[in-house]
Motif scaffolding. Structure first.
Motif, PDB file in Angstrom:
ATOM      1  N   TYR A 431       0.927  -1.365   0.032  1.00  0.00           N
ATOM      2  CA  TYR A 431       0.001  -0.045  -0.082  1.00  0.00           C
ATOM      3  C   TYR A 431       0.982   1.336   0.118  1.00  0.00           C
ATOM      4  N   TYR A 432       0.444   2.025  -0.647  1.00  0.00           N
ATOM      5  CA  TYR A 432       1.372   3.323  -1.026  1.00  0.00           C
ATOM      6  C   TYR A 432       0.650   4.707  -0.299  1.00  0.00           C
ATOM      7  N   ARG A 433       1.659   5.535   0.025  1.00  0.00           N
ATOM      8  CA  ARG A 433       1.172   6.621   0.918  1.00  0.00           C
ATOM      9  C   ARG A 433       2.106   7.869   0.156  1.00  0.00           C
ATOM     10  N   ILE A 434       1.348   8.786  -0.582  1.00  0.00           N
ATOM     11  CA  ILE A 434       2.160   9.940  -0.947  1.00  0.00           C
ATOM     12  C   ILE A 434       2.431  10.892   0.206  1.00  0.00           C
ATOM     13  N   THR A 435       3.565  11.277   0.190  1.00  0.00           N
ATOM     14  CA  THR A 435       4.067  12.198   1.417  1.00  0.00           C
ATOM     15  C   THR A 435       4.442  13.523   0.989  1.00  0.00           C
ATOM     16  N   GLY A 436       4.378  13.788  -0.473  1.00  0.00           N
ATOM     17  CA  GLY A 436       4.553  15.198  -0.816  1.00  0.00           C
ATOM     18  C   GLY A 436       5.312  15.337  -2.221  1.00  0.00           C
ATOM     19  N   ARG A 437       5.601  16.509  -2.734  1.00  0.00           N
ATOM     20  CA  ARG A 437       6.267  16.514  -3.867  1.00  0.00           C
ATOM     21  C   ARG A 437       7.717  16.924  -3.749  1.00  0.00           C
ATOM     22  N   ILE A 438       8.625  16.341  -4.399  1.00  0.00           N
ATOM     23  CA  ILE A 438      10.052  16.750  -4.522  1.00  0.00           C
ATOM     24  C   ILE A 438      10.061  17.985  -4.304  1.00  0.00           C
ATOM     25  N   LYS A 439       9.378  18.853  -5.296  1.00  0.00           N
ATOM     26  CA  LYS A 439       9.809  20.186  -5.337  1.00  0.00           C
ATOM     27  C   LYS A 439       9.020  20.864  -4.350  1.00  0.00           C
ATOM     28  N   ASP A 440       8.046  20.233  -3.596  1.00  0.00           N
ATOM     29  CA  ASP A 440       7.438  20.961  -2.543  1.00  0.00           C
ATOM     30  C   ASP A 440       8.269  20.749  -1.097  1.00  0.00           C
ATOM     31  N   MET A 441       9.099  19.977  -1.229  1.00  0.00           N
ATOM     32  CA  MET A 441       9.953  19.663  -0.175  1.00  0.00           C
ATOM     33  C   MET A 441      10.854  21.111   0.501  1.00  0.00           C
ATOM     34  N   ILE A 442      10.468  21.191   1.746  1.00  0.00           N
ATOM     35  CA  ILE A 442      11.060  22.663   2.416  1.00  0.00           C
ATOM     36  C   ILE A 442      12.397  22.164   2.891  1.00  0.00           C
ATOM     37  N   ILE A 443      13.470  22.837   2.641  1.00  0.00           N
ATOM     38  CA  ILE A 443      14.784  22.783   3.301  1.00  0.00           C
ATOM     39  C   ILE A 443      15.206  23.749   3.962  1.00  0.00           C
ATOM     40  N   ARG A 444      15.019  23.430   5.312  1.00  0.00           N
ATOM     41  CA  ARG A 444      15.215  24.636   6.363  1.00  0.00           C
ATOM     42  C   ARG A 444      16.550  24.468   7.052  1.00  0.00           C
ATOM     43  N   GLY A 445      17.329  25.263   6.704  1.00  0.00           N
ATOM     44  CA  GLY A 445      18.639  25.117   7.406  1.00  0.00           C
ATOM     45  C   GLY A 445      19.325  23.721   7.202  1.00  0.00           C
ATOM     46  N   GLY A 446      19.424  22.831   6.220  1.00  0.00           N
ATOM     47  CA  GLY A 446      19.555  21.703   6.052  1.00  0.00           C
ATOM     48  C   GLY A 446      18.517  20.438   6.608  1.00  0.00           C
ATOM     49  N   GLU A 447      17.535  20.977   7.012  1.00  0.00           N
ATOM     50  CA  GLU A 447      16.553  19.852   7.524  1.00  0.00           C
ATOM     51  C   GLU A 447      15.567  19.903   6.575  1.00  0.00           C
ATOM     52  N   ASN A 448      15.314  18.584   5.904  1.00  0.00           N
ATOM     53  CA  ASN A 448      14.160  18.279   4.972  1.00  0.00           C
ATOM     54  C   ASN A 448      12.861  18.349   5.760  1.00  0.00           C
ATOM     55  N   ILE A 449      12.049  19.031   5.356  1.00  0.00           N
ATOM     56  CA  ILE A 449      10.693  19.262   5.768  1.00  0.00           C
ATOM     57  C   ILE A 449       9.598  18.820   4.818  1.00  0.00           C
ATOM     58  N   TYR A 450       8.613  17.948   5.073  1.00  0.00           N
ATOM     59  CA  TYR A 450       7.702  17.387   4.076  1.00  0.00           C
ATOM     60  C   TYR A 450       6.210  18.013   4.365  1.00  0.00           C
ATOM     61  N   PRO A 451       5.935  19.001   3.517  1.00  0.00           N
ATOM     62  CA  PRO A 451       4.593  19.615   3.779  1.00  0.00           C
ATOM     63  C   PRO A 451       3.662  18.848   4.327  1.00  0.00           C
ATOM     64  N   ARG A 452       3.387  17.660   3.492  1.00  0.00           N
ATOM     65  CA  ARG A 452       2.032  16.746   3.915  1.00  0.00           C
ATOM     66  C   ARG A 452       2.001  16.418   5.257  1.00  0.00           C
ATOM     67  N   GLU A 453       3.281  16.155   5.861  1.00  0.00           N
ATOM     68  CA  GLU A 453       3.291  15.679   7.410  1.00  0.00           C
ATOM     69  C   GLU A 453       2.708  16.671   8.166  1.00  0.00           C
ATOM     70  N   ILE A 454       3.126  17.978   7.917  1.00  0.00           N
ATOM     71  CA  ILE A 454       2.548  19.221   8.718  1.00  0.00           C
ATOM     72  C   ILE A 454       1.103  19.585   8.425  1.00  0.00           C
ATOM     73  N   GLU A 455       0.739  19.445   7.161  1.00  0.00           N
ATOM     74  CA  GLU A 455      -0.630  19.520   7.079  1.00  0.00           C
ATOM     75  C   GLU A 455      -1.616  18.723   7.393  1.00  0.00           C
ATOM     76  N   GLU A 456      -1.152  17.304   7.511  1.00  0.00           N
ATOM     77  CA  GLU A 456      -2.158  16.156   8.301  1.00  0.00           C
ATOM     78  C   GLU A 456      -2.063  16.523   9.857  1.00  0.00           C
ATOM     79  N   PHE A 457      -1.156  17.104  10.307  1.00  0.00           N
ATOM     80  CA  PHE A 457      -1.058  17.532  11.836  1.00  0.00           C
ATOM     81  C   PHE A 457      -1.986  18.607  11.977  1.00  0.00           C
ATOM     82  N   LEU A 458      -1.887  19.775  11.213  1.00  0.00           N
ATOM     83  CA  LEU A 458      -2.723  20.774  11.306  1.00  0.00           C
ATOM     84  C   LEU A 458      -4.277  20.661  11.342  1.00  0.00           C
ATOM     85  N   TYR A 459      -4.648  19.584  10.705  1.00  0.00           N
ATOM     86  CA  TYR A 459      -6.010  19.010  10.276  1.00  0.00           C
ATOM     87  C   TYR A 459      -6.533  18.614  11.759  1.00  0.00           C
ATOM     88  N   THR A 460      -5.738  18.358  12.473  1.00  0.00           N
ATOM     89  CA  THR A 460      -6.187  17.686  13.784  1.00  0.00           C
ATOM     90  C   THR A 460      -6.609  18.607  14.954  1.00  0.00           C
TER      91      THR A 460
END
Length: 547
Positions: A431-460
Motif C-alpha cells: 500500500y502506497y502513501r503519498i508524502t509530498g512533492r520533491i519540489k514541495d520539500m522544504i529545506i530549512r537550514g539543512g533539515e528536510n521538511i515534508y509539507p504533507r506531514e505538517i498539513e496532516e498535523f494541522l488538520y487535527t
C-alpha cells in the motif's frame, strides 16, 4: 494480457451493439438523455462533419468548453477519425490559450460562449482577428499558421466560425464509406488525446496519450470500484482533465454503465442529480465532497443509492472521508492516485479495503503496471516504509510531451520508468502513501521538511478545516515553513493559537513560522491547490507587513 487492444471507436461501437437502448449520457438539469445507439449516431454525424471541413487522422483539434453535452460528441468523433483531441483548461485566459494553440499546432478549435468571467468568443477574435474576414474553413492566420477552422459548440452563428448544427448537417452529406475507410487505418497505439499538465509548476506540457493508454486505464479504474452495466456515475469534474475523461467517461464506457453529467460543479446540482438519477457512484476532489455534505440543504436529498466513487486530486482530511462514507452512503469510495503522464492512475484503493487504508493510503498498484519507490539522488529502490520518489512503468506511460524531447527524457528514463516527482512510501503489504512533492520539500537550514506531514498535523487542530504548507524564502535558513489555514465556520482561532499549540506537538523546526488565515486557496480548474501562488502570496503579505 491487457483488457483491450481496440481503438476507442471500435470499443464504443461494440458497446453500442451490446446495449443499444441503455442510457449512456444523461444531463439531469437539461432533461437530456442519449442511449448508446442515439449517441453513436450523433458521433458519426459529427465525425463525418469534421471530415467535411478537412479534419482527418493525426490532426489536432482543440476543445475549450465546459462539460456541455457535445464535449463528449467531440471526444468520440475525433477518436473515430484518428484526430487528436487537445483538451484546453476552462480556466485559461487569452495568454494561456495562445500558448496551447501555438504549441499544439492546433488545426481546429471548438469553443463555447464563456466560462465564468471569460468571454471565449471575444477572446478567440482578439487572438485571431482574421476570423472576421476569412471564409470559414479557409482561415489564414499569421500568428497561428496551422489553424484553419473555429467551431462554436451551440446553435448561435458567429462570423468566421462553424457551429455544431452545421457540422452535423455537413456530416449527413459525407459517404459512410469514407468514415469506415479511415477507421480501418487506426491503431490502438495512435496518439488520440493531448492534455496539458495543469501548470502547478512551469509551462504546461502537452501529454500525448493513446487509445491503449486511456481505454485500458479506464477499465482497470472501473474494476477497482466493481462497476457493472447497472452503475450510474455522477461526474461533476471537468472533462478537459484525465479525471473526467479516463476515470469518468472511459471507466463507465468499458463497463457499459451510464454517465450522469454535471455541466459546471454546483453542490446542489450534484445532490439533485444523485437523487433524481439514482446514481451509484460519485466522483470529485475533496473540496467538492466537502461542499456537498456541508450544504445547508444536504439532509433533504436521498443518497441511499450511492455505493462507490472516486476521491482524487489532493489529500483528503480523514474527518471528511468519514462523512463521505457515513453520511453520503459511499461505503465503497475509493482513492486514486496518478498523473496525466500515466494516463493517469497507477495506484488505487479497492472497495474491499478497510476504511483506514482508504483514508491513509492511495492503494496498491494497478493491474499490468509496475510501481517502485527510489531514492531521488541515487535511483536505488528504497526499503519498505522509507520515503523516495514514486515511479511507474507499463502500458499506461505516455508517448511523451509534444515537441519537448528533452522534457520527455527527464520524465521517462532509459528503462521506461516514468518519474512522478512525488514522494511516497510503500508498506510491506504493497500500500502506497503519498508524502509530498520533491519540489514541495522544504529545506530549512539543512533539515528536510515534508509539507504533507505538517498539513496532516494541522488538520487535527479543533477549528481547522483545511491547511496547505509551503516553503517561504528566508535569508537565514534558506527556507522557512509557512501555513495557509482555512477555519471552520464560527472558529475564532488566531495564527498565534495555532502556532502555540503546534510548538507543543511537533518538532520546533517543523512549526510554521508564519500562519495566514484565508477563506480559500488558488486552485487549478481541476481542483489542485497551486502552491507556487501560495508562496508568492506569503512573500507579498510579509513584505507588506514590514512596510
Amino acid at each position: 494480457m491487457l483488457f483491450t487492444e481496440s481503438t476507442i471507436g471500435e470499443f464504443f461501437e461494440e458497446q453500442v451493439r451490446n446495449e443499444p437502448d441503455r442510457d449512456f449520457i444523461v444531463y439531469p438539469d437539461r432533461n437530456l438523455r442519449f442511449s448508446y445507439q442515439e449517441f453513436n449516431e450523433r458521433v458519426d454525424d459529427l465525425a463525418k462533419g469534421l471530415l467535411s471541413i478537412g479534419i482527418t487522422k493525426g490532426d489536432h483539434v482543440g476543445i475549450w468548453a465546459r462539460n456541455v453535452p457535445d464535449w463528449l460528441t467531440f471526444l468520440f468523433a475525433t477518436a473515430k477519425i484518428g484526430a487528436v483531441l487537445v483538451t484546453v483548461n476552462t480556466a485559461y485566459k487569452s495568454h494561456e490559450l495562445a500558448y496551447v494553440m501555438k504549441q499544439s499546432d492546433m488545426k481546429a478549435l471548438a469553443i463555447v460562449d464563456h466560462f465564468r468571467d471569460v468571454d471565449y468568443v471575444e477572446t478567440v477574435y482578439d487572438l485571431v482577428p482574421e476570423l472576421k474576414t476569412c471564409k470559414r474553413g479557409n482561415l489564414k492566420s499569421e500568428e497561428y499558421p496551422n489553424l484553419e477552422s473555429v467551431i462554436y459548440i451551440g446553435q448561435e452563428k458567429h462570423r468566421g466560425m462553424y457551429n455544431t448544427s452545421e457540422l452535423l448537417l455537413l456530416g449527413t452529406h459525407i459517404d459512410r464509406d469514407e468514415l469506415d475507410r479511415i477507421k480501418k487505418t487506426l491503431n490502438c497505439e495512435d496518439v488520440i488525446n493531448m492534455q496539458y499538465t495543469s501548470g502547478t509548476t512551469g509551462f504546461p506540457k502537452g501529454v500525448m496519450l493513446t487509445h491503449k493508454n486511456i481505454l485500458n486505464n479506464g477499465y482497470y479504474i472501473g474494476e477497482r470500484q466493481k462497476f457493472t452495466e447497472e452503475d450510474r456515475v455522477c461526474l461533476p469534474v471537468p472533462l478537459f482533465h484525465c479525471f473526467g475523461i479516463v476515470l469518468g467517461v472511459l471507466a463507465t464506457l468499458t463497463h457499459g454503465g451510464t454517465l450522469v453529467m454535471i455541466e459546471l460543479f454546483d453542490p446542489l446540482l450534484v445532490l439533485a442529480a444523485v437523487q433524481k438519477e439514482k446514481c451509484t457512484a460519485l466522483y470529485g476532489v475533496p473540496t467538492m465532497f466537502i461542499a456537498e455534505f456541508s450544504h445547508p440543504m444536504f439532509e433533504m436529498f436521498d443518497m441511499s443509492t450511492l455505493r462507490t466513487g472516486i476521491m482524487a486530486g489532493s489529500p483528503c482530511p480523514i474527518e471528511a472521508m468519514k462523512k463521505v462514507i457515513d453520511e453520503m452512503n459511499c461505503k465503497d469510495i475509493t482513492i486514486a492516485y496518478g498523473l496525466t503522464e500515466a494516463s493517469p492512475v497507477f495506484t488505487q484503493t479497492s472497495t474491499d479495503d478497510t476504511i483506514d487504508r482508504r483514508v491513509s493510503t492511495v492503494g496498491t498498484s494497478m493491474d499490468h503496471i509496475e510501481v517502485k519507490i527510489v531514492d531521488p539522488e541515487t535511483g536505488e529502490i528504497v526499503k519498505p516504509n522509507e520515503q523516495g520518489e514514486i515511479c511507474c512503468r507499463g502500458y499506461n506511460v505516455m508517448k511523451g510531451y509534444y515537441k519537448m524531447p528533452e522534457m520527455t527524457e527527464k520524465a521517462i528514463d532509459k528503462d521506461g520508468w516514468l518519474h512522478s516527482g512525488d514522494l511516497a512510501t510503500v508498506d510491506e503489504d504493497g500500500y502506497y502513501r503519498i508524502t509530498g512533492r520533491i519540489k514541495d520539500m522544504i529545506i530549512r537550514g539543512g533539515e528536510n521538511i515534508y509539507p504533507r506531514e505538517i498539513e496532516e498535523f494541522l488538520y487535527t487542530i479543533d477549528g481547522v478545516k483545511d491547511a496547505q504548507v509551503v516553503g517561504i524564502p528566508d535569508e537565514k535558513y534558506g527556507e522557512i515553513v509557512g501555513a495557509f489555514v482555512v477555519l471552520n465556520e464560527g472558529s475564532d482561532l488566531t495564527p498565534a493559537d495555532i502556532r502555540d499549540y503546534s510548538i507543543t506537538k511537533i518538532a520546533r523546526y517543523k512549526v510554521p513560522k508564519h500562519i495566514f488565515i484565508v477563506e480559500e486557496y488558488p486552485l487549478t480548474a481541476s481542483g489542485k491547490v497551486q502552491k507556487f501562488k501560495l508562496r508568492d502570496m506569503a512573500v507579498e503579505l510579509l513584505e507588506n507587513k514590514d512596510e
